[in-house]
Design a protein around this motif. Structure first.
Motif, PDB file in Angstrom:
ATOM      1  N   LYS A 297       0.847  -1.193   0.000  1.00 35.69           N
ATOM      2  CA  LYS A 297       0.000   0.000   0.000  1.00 35.69           C
ATOM      3  C   LYS A 297       0.886   1.248   0.000  1.00 35.69           C
ATOM      4  O   LYS A 297       2.076   1.171   0.317  1.00 35.69           O
ATOM      5  CB  LYS A 297      -0.922   0.000   1.222  1.00 35.69           C
ATOM      6  CG  LYS A 297      -1.939  -1.134   1.223  1.00 35.69           C
ATOM      7  CD  LYS A 297      -2.806  -1.084   2.481  1.00 35.69           C
ATOM      8  CE  LYS A 297      -3.816  -2.226   2.493  1.00 35.69           C
ATOM      9  NZ  LYS A 297      -4.649  -2.210   3.730  1.00 35.69           N
ATOM     10  N   PRO A 298       0.316   2.431  -0.353  1.00 36.83           N
ATOM     11  CA  PRO A 298       1.134   3.650  -0.369  1.00 36.83           C
ATOM     12  C   PRO A 298       1.728   3.962   1.002  1.00 36.83           C
ATOM     13  O   PRO A 298       1.054   3.851   2.027  1.00 36.83           O
ATOM     14  CB  PRO A 298       0.138   4.733  -0.798  1.00 36.83           C
ATOM     15  CG  PRO A 298      -0.914   4.002  -1.564  1.00 36.83           C
ATOM     16  CD  PRO A 298      -1.047   2.673  -0.880  1.00 36.83           C
ATOM     17  N   LEU A 299       3.003   4.340   1.002  1.00 32.60           N
ATOM     18  CA  LEU A 299       3.676   4.740   2.228  1.00 32.60           C
ATOM     19  C   LEU A 299       3.246   6.148   2.640  1.00 32.60           C
ATOM     20  O   LEU A 299       2.800   6.942   1.807  1.00 32.60           O
ATOM     21  CB  LEU A 299       5.195   4.736   2.021  1.00 32.60           C
ATOM     22  CG  LEU A 299       5.865   3.379   1.800  1.00 32.60           C
ATOM     23  CD1 LEU A 299       7.265   3.582   1.239  1.00 32.60           C
ATOM     24  CD2 LEU A 299       5.919   2.587   3.096  1.00 32.60           C
ATOM     25  N   THR A 300       3.391   6.447   3.922  1.00 35.58           N
ATOM     26  CA  THR A 300       3.223   7.821   4.392  1.00 35.58           C
ATOM     27  C   THR A 300       4.542   8.552   4.171  1.00 35.58           C
ATOM     28  O   THR A 300       5.569   8.166   4.733  1.00 35.58           O
ATOM     29  CB  THR A 300       2.850   7.850   5.886  1.00 35.58           C
ATOM     30  OG1 THR A 300       1.615   7.160   6.071  1.00 35.58           O
ATOM     31  CG2 THR A 300       2.707   9.280   6.371  1.00 35.58           C
ATOM     32  N   VAL A 301       4.504   9.582   3.332  1.00 41.71           N
ATOM     33  CA  VAL A 301       5.729  10.325   3.017  1.00 41.71           C
ATOM     34  C   VAL A 301       6.138  11.154   4.226  1.00 41.71           C
ATOM     35  O   VAL A 301       5.360  11.960   4.743  1.00 41.71           O
ATOM     36  CB  VAL A 301       5.524  11.225   1.784  1.00 41.71           C
ATOM     37  CG1 VAL A 301       6.759  12.089   1.536  1.00 41.71           C
ATOM     38  CG2 VAL A 301       5.222  10.369   0.563  1.00 41.71           C
ATOM     39  N   GLY A 302       7.359  10.943   4.692  1.00 40.81           N
ATOM     40  CA  GLY A 302       7.817  11.553   5.931  1.00 40.81           C
ATOM     41  C   GLY A 302       8.282  12.989   5.790  1.00 40.81           C
ATOM     42  O   GLY A 302       8.400  13.544   4.688  1.00 40.81           O
ATOM     43  N   VAL A 303       8.581  13.578   6.936  1.00 40.56           N
ATOM     44  CA  VAL A 303       8.960  14.983   7.008  1.00 40.56           C
ATOM     45  C   VAL A 303      10.277  15.244   6.276  1.00 40.56           C
ATOM     46  O   VAL A 303      10.410  16.227   5.542  1.00 40.56           O
ATOM     47  CB  VAL A 303       9.054  15.428   8.484  1.00 40.56           C
ATOM     48  CG1 VAL A 303       9.673  16.809   8.599  1.00 40.56           C
ATOM     49  CG2 VAL A 303       7.680  15.391   9.134  1.00 40.56           C
ATOM     50  N   MET A 304      11.257  14.372   6.462  1.00 40.67           N
ATOM     51  CA  MET A 304      12.555  14.583   5.825  1.00 40.67           C
ATOM     52  C   MET A 304      12.409  14.637   4.309  1.00 40.67           C
ATOM     53  O   MET A 304      12.992  15.501   3.640  1.00 40.67           O
ATOM     54  CB  MET A 304      13.513  13.461   6.229  1.00 40.67           C
ATOM     55  CG  MET A 304      14.958  13.717   5.854  1.00 40.67           C
ATOM     56  SD  MET A 304      15.669  15.066   6.810  1.00 40.67           S
ATOM     57  CE  MET A 304      16.673  15.865   5.575  1.00 40.67           C
ATOM     58  N   HIS A 305      11.624  13.725   3.763  1.00 37.91           N
ATOM     59  CA  HIS A 305      11.386  13.704   2.315  1.00 37.91           C
ATOM     60  C   HIS A 305      10.668  14.980   1.881  1.00 37.91           C
ATOM     61  O   HIS A 305      11.021  15.592   0.857  1.00 37.91           O
ATOM     62  CB  HIS A 305      10.549  12.478   1.945  1.00 37.91           C
ATOM     63  CG  HIS A 305      10.351  12.295   0.473  1.00 37.91           C
ATOM     64  ND1 HIS A 305      10.909  11.251  -0.234  1.00 37.91           N
ATOM     65  CD2 HIS A 305       9.667  13.030  -0.444  1.00 37.91           C
ATOM     66  CE1 HIS A 305      10.577  11.353  -1.511  1.00 37.91           C
ATOM     67  NE2 HIS A 305       9.812  12.421  -1.662  1.00 37.91           N
ATOM     68  N   ARG A 306       9.681  15.384   2.647  1.00 38.21           N
ATOM     69  CA  ARG A 306       8.902  16.573   2.301  1.00 38.21           C
ATOM     70  C   ARG A 306       9.773  17.833   2.319  1.00 38.21           C
ATOM     71  O   ARG A 306       9.669  18.688   1.432  1.00 38.21           O
ATOM     72  CB  ARG A 306       7.740  16.714   3.286  1.00 38.21           C
ATOM     73  CG  ARG A 306       6.797  17.872   2.998  1.00 38.21           C
ATOM     74  CD  ARG A 306       6.082  17.704   1.688  1.00 38.21           C
ATOM     75  NE  ARG A 306       5.082  18.746   1.488  1.00 38.21           N
ATOM     76  CZ  ARG A 306       4.777  19.282   0.314  1.00 38.21           C
ATOM     77  NH1 ARG A 306       5.397  18.875  -0.781  1.00 38.21           N
ATOM     78  NH2 ARG A 306       3.855  20.211   0.223  1.00 38.21           N
ATOM     79  N   VAL A 307      10.638  17.945   3.310  1.00 35.91           N
ATOM     80  CA  VAL A 307      11.536  19.100   3.385  1.00 35.91           C
ATOM     81  C   VAL A 307      12.459  19.128   2.168  1.00 35.91           C
ATOM     82  O   VAL A 307      12.683  20.185   1.563  1.00 35.91           O
ATOM     83  CB  VAL A 307      12.356  19.077   4.691  1.00 35.91           C
ATOM     84  CG1 VAL A 307      13.444  20.152   4.666  1.00 35.91           C
ATOM     85  CG2 VAL A 307      11.448  19.286   5.895  1.00 35.91           C
TER      86      VAL A 307
END
Length: 389
Positions: A297-307
Motif C-alpha cells: 500500500k502507499p507509504l506515508t511520506v515523511g517529514v525529511m522527504h517533504r523538506v
C-alpha cells in the motif's frame, strides 16, 4: 532575562490528554522543567475557558498568573490549537493552526463567532472546524488585530500546512491574502530549525518550537526562549512576544534560541508504515517509490522527504559550536535565524543509565533530585557542566 516558553499545550479536555493537565499542575511542572511561560491551551472549550477564568488573573498585558500564587513568575498565554478540515484546490485539506489571543475577552469573542459558524467547541479541546485557514484568519483578525496565528507542526503528513497528504507547498497558497500576517511557524517534533532554514518560503519568518504536550512530563521537550535585547531584567508582555516573533526592530525582546527534540525520534520523520515496522530514507523513496514493500500500500511520506522536496536549492552545510559546558549548538551561518540545541529528555537519560524505564520510581526520584539540585531539568541539561552532575 530569559523566558522559556512552551506555547502549544493541551488541557484535560482534549482527547488522549492526561487529567493532570490542569493549570496548577502545569505550573508546578513548568518550574520543575525550567519553563516560565506556558500556553493555557484549549480556550475554545467551554469548560476549560471557565477554569481559566476561575484560576487565572492578568499579571502583565496579555499574560496571566495563578490567582492563588501572586509571587510566582510563572505566566500563561492564551493559545489554542484548532483543526481546519476543508476542500481547496480540488483536494481535502487538514490544517492545524495555533491562535494566540491577547485577552480573555478576545478569546470569548472568537468562540462566539466560531459557534455562529456551526463549530462544535465542546466536543474536544482541539476543535475541528470547517473554516479554511484564510477564513480563520479573517475571523480572528477582524475581532482583534493583535491576535496571532501560527501554523502548527508544519510538516505532519496528515494535519499541517506543508503536510505531504493534505497540505500546501507555500504559505501563500494556504493563507492567501493573510500570508504576510503569518510571522512564524512551529517546527513540530519531526523537524528541527536547520531543516526549516532550507525552505525559502520561511526565510523571513520565525522558526518556533513548542512541545504539543499531552502530559506535564512532556512539557518543554521543545521550547522557544525569548530574551531581552539588552540583557536587562524586564517583565514580558503579550505584545513583547508577538513583536519578537514578528522580528520587529523596535521589539524589547528577541528569540534567543530554541530547544529541540531530536527529529529522528519523531514518528513522522522518515517515510514509512508504522504498522509494517518499515521506514526508508528519502533517497530510497526516490529510487524505490512510495509503495510499502511489506503490505504493497502507499507509504506515508515523511517529514525529511517533504523538506527535501520543498528545499529547491538543496541543503546548506550544518554549522555548530560547543558551549563551555559541552553542549552542541547549531548555528545559522547566514545569521537569519537564532541558534538551537537538541536535547534528550533528562528522564530518558536517567532511565538509560539505570537500565530502567522512565515510568519507574527510581527514575522519577532521581529526576526530581537532579531538578531540585540544579534548579530545573533544562538547567541540568543545558547549563550545568557535566563534571558537576
Amino acid at each position: 532575562m530569559e523566558y522559556v516558553a512552551d506555547l502549544h499545550l493541551h488541557s484535560k479536555y482534549s482527547r488522549a490528554v492526561s487529567k493532570d493537565m490542569n493549570l496548577p499542575t502545569m505550573a508546578f511542572w513548568a518550574l520543575k522543567k525550567g519553563l516560565n511561560l506556558l500556553s493555557t491551551g484549549d480556550w475554545t472549550h467551554p469548560m476549560w475557558i471557565r477554569e481559566i477564568k476561575q484560576n487565572l488573573e492578568e499579571a502583565e498585558q496579555g499574560l496571566f498568573r495563578l490567582k492563588d500564587d501572586k509571587t510566582s513568575l510563572m505566566r500563561f498565554l492564551l493559545s489554542v490549537e484548532v483543526s481546519s478540515i476543508y476542500s481547496q484546490g480540488g483536494q481535502v485539506r487538514r490544517i492545524h493552526n495555533l491562535i494566540f489571543s491577547p485577552s480573555i475577552e478576545t478569546s470569548e469573542k472568537i468562540n462566539t463567532e466560531l459557534i455562529k459558524r456551526g463549530c462544535n467547541l465542546g466536543s474536544d479541546g482541539r476543535p475541528i472546524i470547517g473554516l479554511t485557514s484564510i477564513n480563520l484568519c479573517e475571523l480572528v483578525f477582524s475581532i482583534d488585530k493583535d491576535a496571532m496565528i501560527i501554523p502548527c507542526h508544519i510538516y505532519t503528513p496528515w494535519f499541517s500546512m506543508y503536510g505531504s497528504n493534505s497540505g500546501f507547498d507555500t504559505v501563500a497558497e494556504c493563507f492567501g491574502e493573510f500570508a504576510d500576517r503569518i510571522y512564524g511557524v512551529e517546527t513540530g517534533l519531526s523537524s528541527d530549525p536547520y531543516m526549516n532554514w532550507q525552505i525559502k518560503d520561511l526565510e523571513k519568518r520565525s522558526i518556533l518550537s513548542f512541545s504539543d504536550a499531552h502530559s506535564p512530563a512532556k512539557m518543554g521537550r521543545e521550547a522557544t526562549v525569548f530574551m531581552t535585547k539588552d540583557d536587562t531584567k524586564k517583565e514580558i508582555t503579550f505584545k513583547d512576544i508577538t513583536d519578537a516573533i514578528k522580528k520587529d526592530p523596535k521589539a524589547n525582546f528577541k528569540i534567543g534560541y530554541t530547544i529541540e527534540f531530536y527529529p529522528e525520534e519523531g514518528k513522522y520523520h522518515y517515510t514509512g508504515h508504522r504498522n509494517c515496522n518499515y521506514v526508508q530514507l528519502p533517497e530510497v523513496t526516490r529510487k524505490e517509490g512510495k509503495i510499502c514493500p511489506v503490505c504493497k500500500k502507499p507509504l506515508t511520506v515523511g517529514v525529511m522527504h517533504r523538506v527535501e522536496d520543498l528545499a529547491k536549492d538543496g541543503f546548506s552545510k550544518e554549522v555548530s559550536k560547543l558551549s563551555p559546558s559541552g553542549v552542541k549548538w547549531i548555528i545559522d551561518p547566514n545569521k537569519k535565524h537564532p541558534p538551537f540545541v537538541k536535547l534528550v529528555p533528562l528522564n530518558e537519560i536517567i532511565a538509560e543509565s539505570l537500565h530502567s524505564t522512565v515510568a519507574s520510581q527510581k527514575v522519577k526520584d532521581l529526576f526530581d533530585k537532579l531538578c531540585l539540585t540544579f534548579g530545573s531539568e533544562i538547567n541540568a541539561l543545558l547549563k550545568v557542566p557535566l563534571s558537576d552532575i
